[in-house]
Every structure is written in structure tokens, then in C-alpha cells.
Design a protein around this motif. Structure first.
Motif, PDB file in Angstrom:
ATOM      1  N   MET A   1      33.715  43.547  46.445  1.00  0.00           N
ATOM      2  CA  MET A   1      34.447  44.623  47.090  1.00  0.00           C
ATOM      3  C   MET A   1      35.930  44.525  46.735  1.00  0.00           C
ATOM      4  O   MET A   1      36.449  43.416  46.584  1.00  0.00           O
ATOM      5  N   ASP A   2      36.574  45.681  46.672  1.00  0.00           N
ATOM      6  CA  ASP A   2      38.009  45.660  46.434  1.00  0.00           C
ATOM      7  C   ASP A   2      38.746  45.537  47.774  1.00  0.00           C
ATOM      8  O   ASP A   2      38.122  45.538  48.848  1.00  0.00           O
ATOM      9  N   VAL A   3      40.062  45.429  47.712  1.00  0.00           N
ATOM     10  CA  VAL A   3      40.853  45.189  48.928  1.00  0.00           C
ATOM     11  C   VAL A   3      40.659  46.296  49.963  1.00  0.00           C
ATOM     12  O   VAL A   3      40.412  45.995  51.139  1.00  0.00           O
ATOM     13  N   THR A  46      50.400  47.750  50.699  1.00  0.00           N
ATOM     14  CA  THR A  46      50.016  47.274  49.372  1.00  0.00           C
ATOM     15  C   THR A  46      48.898  46.242  49.511  1.00  0.00           C
ATOM     16  O   THR A  46      48.750  45.620  50.578  1.00  0.00           O
ATOM     17  N   PRO A  47      48.141  46.035  48.463  1.00  0.00           N
ATOM     18  CA  PRO A  47      47.121  44.981  48.522  1.00  0.00           C
ATOM     19  C   PRO A  47      47.719  43.618  48.863  1.00  0.00           C
ATOM     20  O   PRO A  47      47.115  42.843  49.595  1.00  0.00           O
ATOM     21  N   ALA A  48      48.919  43.328  48.375  1.00  0.00           N
ATOM     22  CA  ALA A  48      49.555  42.037  48.670  1.00  0.00           C
ATOM     23  C   ALA A  48      49.829  41.883  50.162  1.00  0.00           C
ATOM     24  O   ALA A  48      49.627  40.803  50.725  1.00  0.00           O
ATOM     25  N   VAL A  49      50.262  42.955  50.809  1.00  0.00           N
ATOM     26  CA  VAL A  49      50.513  42.906  52.256  1.00  0.00           C
ATOM     27  C   VAL A  49      49.192  42.747  53.004  1.00  0.00           C
ATOM     28  O   VAL A  49      49.094  41.957  53.959  1.00  0.00           O
ATOM     29  N   ALA A  50      48.164  43.477  52.590  1.00  0.00           N
ATOM     30  CA  ALA A  50      46.851  43.361  53.234  1.00  0.00           C
ATOM     31  C   ALA A  50      46.323  41.937  53.126  1.00  0.00           C
ATOM     32  O   ALA A  50      45.797  41.385  54.105  1.00  0.00           O
ATOM     33  N   ILE A  51      46.491  41.337  51.973  1.00  0.00           N
ATOM     34  CA  ILE A  51      46.024  39.968  51.755  1.00  0.00           C
ATOM     35  C   ILE A  51      46.796  38.997  52.646  1.00  0.00           C
ATOM     36  O   ILE A  51      46.207  38.113  53.278  1.00  0.00           O
ATOM     37  N   ASP A  52      48.100  39.184  52.737  1.00  0.00           N
ATOM     38  CA  ASP A  52      48.926  38.334  53.577  1.00  0.00           C
ATOM     39  C   ASP A  52      48.532  38.456  55.053  1.00  0.00           C
ATOM     40  O   ASP A  52      48.396  37.455  55.762  1.00  0.00           O
ATOM     41  N   ARG A  53      48.326  39.675  55.516  1.00  0.00           N
ATOM     42  CA  ARG A  53      47.951  39.889  56.923  1.00  0.00           C
ATOM     43  C   ARG A  53      46.532  39.413  57.216  1.00  0.00           C
ATOM     44  O   ARG A  53      46.215  39.075  58.354  1.00  0.00           O
ATOM     45  N   SER A  79      33.498  39.114  60.260  1.00  0.00           N
ATOM     46  CA  SER A  79      34.927  39.404  60.137  1.00  0.00           C
ATOM     47  C   SER A  79      35.685  38.218  59.575  1.00  0.00           C
ATOM     48  O   SER A  79      36.573  38.380  58.724  1.00  0.00           O
ATOM     49  N   LEU A  80      35.337  37.041  60.027  1.00  0.00           N
ATOM     50  CA  LEU A  80      36.002  35.832  59.538  1.00  0.00           C
ATOM     51  C   LEU A  80      35.727  35.629  58.046  1.00  0.00           C
ATOM     52  O   LEU A  80      36.632  35.312  57.275  1.00  0.00           O
ATOM     53  N   THR A  81      34.508  35.869  57.635  1.00  0.00           N
ATOM     54  CA  THR A  81      34.159  35.765  56.214  1.00  0.00           C
ATOM     55  C   THR A  81      34.959  36.768  55.389  1.00  0.00           C
ATOM     56  O   THR A  81      35.513  36.425  54.336  1.00  0.00           O
ATOM     57  N   LEU A  82      35.036  38.011  55.865  1.00  0.00           N
ATOM     58  CA  LEU A  82      35.782  39.046  55.149  1.00  0.00           C
ATOM     59  C   LEU A  82      37.272  38.718  55.093  1.00  0.00           C
ATOM     60  O   LEU A  82      37.911  38.862  54.041  1.00  0.00           O
ATOM     61  N   ALA A  83      37.832  38.282  56.217  1.00  0.00           N
ATOM     62  CA  ALA A  83      39.258  37.949  56.258  1.00  0.00           C
ATOM     63  C   ALA A  83      39.567  36.766  55.340  1.00  0.00           C
ATOM     64  O   ALA A  83      40.591  36.762  54.647  1.00  0.00           O
ATOM     65  N   ALA A  87      42.111  36.787  52.230  1.00  0.00           N
ATOM     66  CA  ALA A  87      43.207  35.818  52.195  1.00  0.00           C
ATOM     67  C   ALA A  87      43.155  34.943  50.952  1.00  0.00           C
ATOM     68  O   ALA A  87      44.187  34.538  50.413  1.00  0.00           O
ATOM     69  N   ALA A  88      41.959  34.666  50.463  1.00  0.00           N
ATOM     70  CA  ALA A  88      41.803  33.830  49.276  1.00  0.00           C
ATOM     71  C   ALA A  88      42.298  34.502  48.013  1.00  0.00           C
ATOM     72  O   ALA A  88      42.485  33.841  46.987  1.00  0.00           O
ATOM     73  N   ARG A  89      42.542  35.778  48.072  1.00  0.00           N
ATOM     74  CA  ARG A  89      43.032  36.503  46.899  1.00  0.00           C
ATOM     75  C   ARG A  89      44.527  36.338  46.695  1.00  0.00           C
ATOM     76  O   ARG A  89      45.088  36.877  45.753  1.00  0.00           O
ATOM     77  N   ALA A  90      45.174  35.603  47.589  1.00  0.00           N
ATOM     78  CA  ALA A  90      46.627  35.380  47.476  1.00  0.00           C
ATOM     79  C   ALA A  90      46.975  34.563  46.253  1.00  0.00           C
ATOM     80  O   ALA A  90      46.223  33.777  45.773  1.00  0.00           O
TER      81      ALA A  90
END
Length: 90
Positions: A1-3, A46-53, A79-83, A87-90
Motif C-alpha cells: 500500500m502507498d502512504v 506530505t508523505p514525510a509528515v504522515a510518516i512522522d506522525r 492499527s498498530l501494524t499499519l502505523a 513509521a518504518a518508511r522514515a
């Protein structure tokens, strides 16, 4: 899945816990996580902000403790798995 797909799925799963009977302490943490997830799923970030949050959502979900409702527990685990995936995409 994408961001965007991940953020939408994350929000859907957390929103599904909203009307379920839960321990007040767990409910508070889930409410905070849902608010952050709603922000990243429905705002033009942005995807970067979504990843950070998403890292914030991970911290909040890890703080919920024991979820005493099986249905909510499944949504929280997903939800924890998705989050974590986000987050791992940082």
C-alpha cells in the motif's frame, strides 16, 4: 500500500473503536491516536509528515495497555501494524 492508502486504513480502524465500550484510560489513548490518524488521513499533508506522525500514533497505541474489548483489540492491533509500517518508511 502507498502512504495515502495506509493512512486511510489506519484511520478507518481507529474510527471503528470509537463507539465500542472501552476502559476510560485506553479510550483516552485511542482517542488521541484517532485524532492524529484523522489529521494525516484527511488533511493535505506530505508523505514525510504522515510518516512522522505515524510514529506518534505508534507511541499512543503502545500506551493503551490492555484492551478489554475483543473487537477493539483487533482494530488496535491492525492499527498498530499499519502505523508501524508507515513509521518504518522514515
Amino acid at each position: 500500500m502507498d502512504v495515502p492508502e495506509l493512512t486511510a486504513a489506519l484511520y478507518r480502524h481507529l474510527a471503528a473503536t470509537e463507539q465500542l465500550p472501552l476502559d476510560p484510560v485506553a479510550n483516552r489513548w485511542l482517542g488521541e491516536a484517532q485524532a492524529v490518524a484523522a489529521d494525516i488521513a484527511t488533511s493535505d499533508v506530505t508523505p514525510a509528515v504522515a510518516i512522522d506522525r505515524a510514529a506518534t500514533v505508534v507511541q499512543l497505541l503502545e500506551s493503551t495497555g490492555d484492551i478489554d474489548n475483543p473487537e477493539a483489540s483487533e482494530h488496535v492491533a491492525t492499527s498498530l501494524t499499519l502505523a508501524r509500517e508507515l513509521a518504518a518508511r522514515a
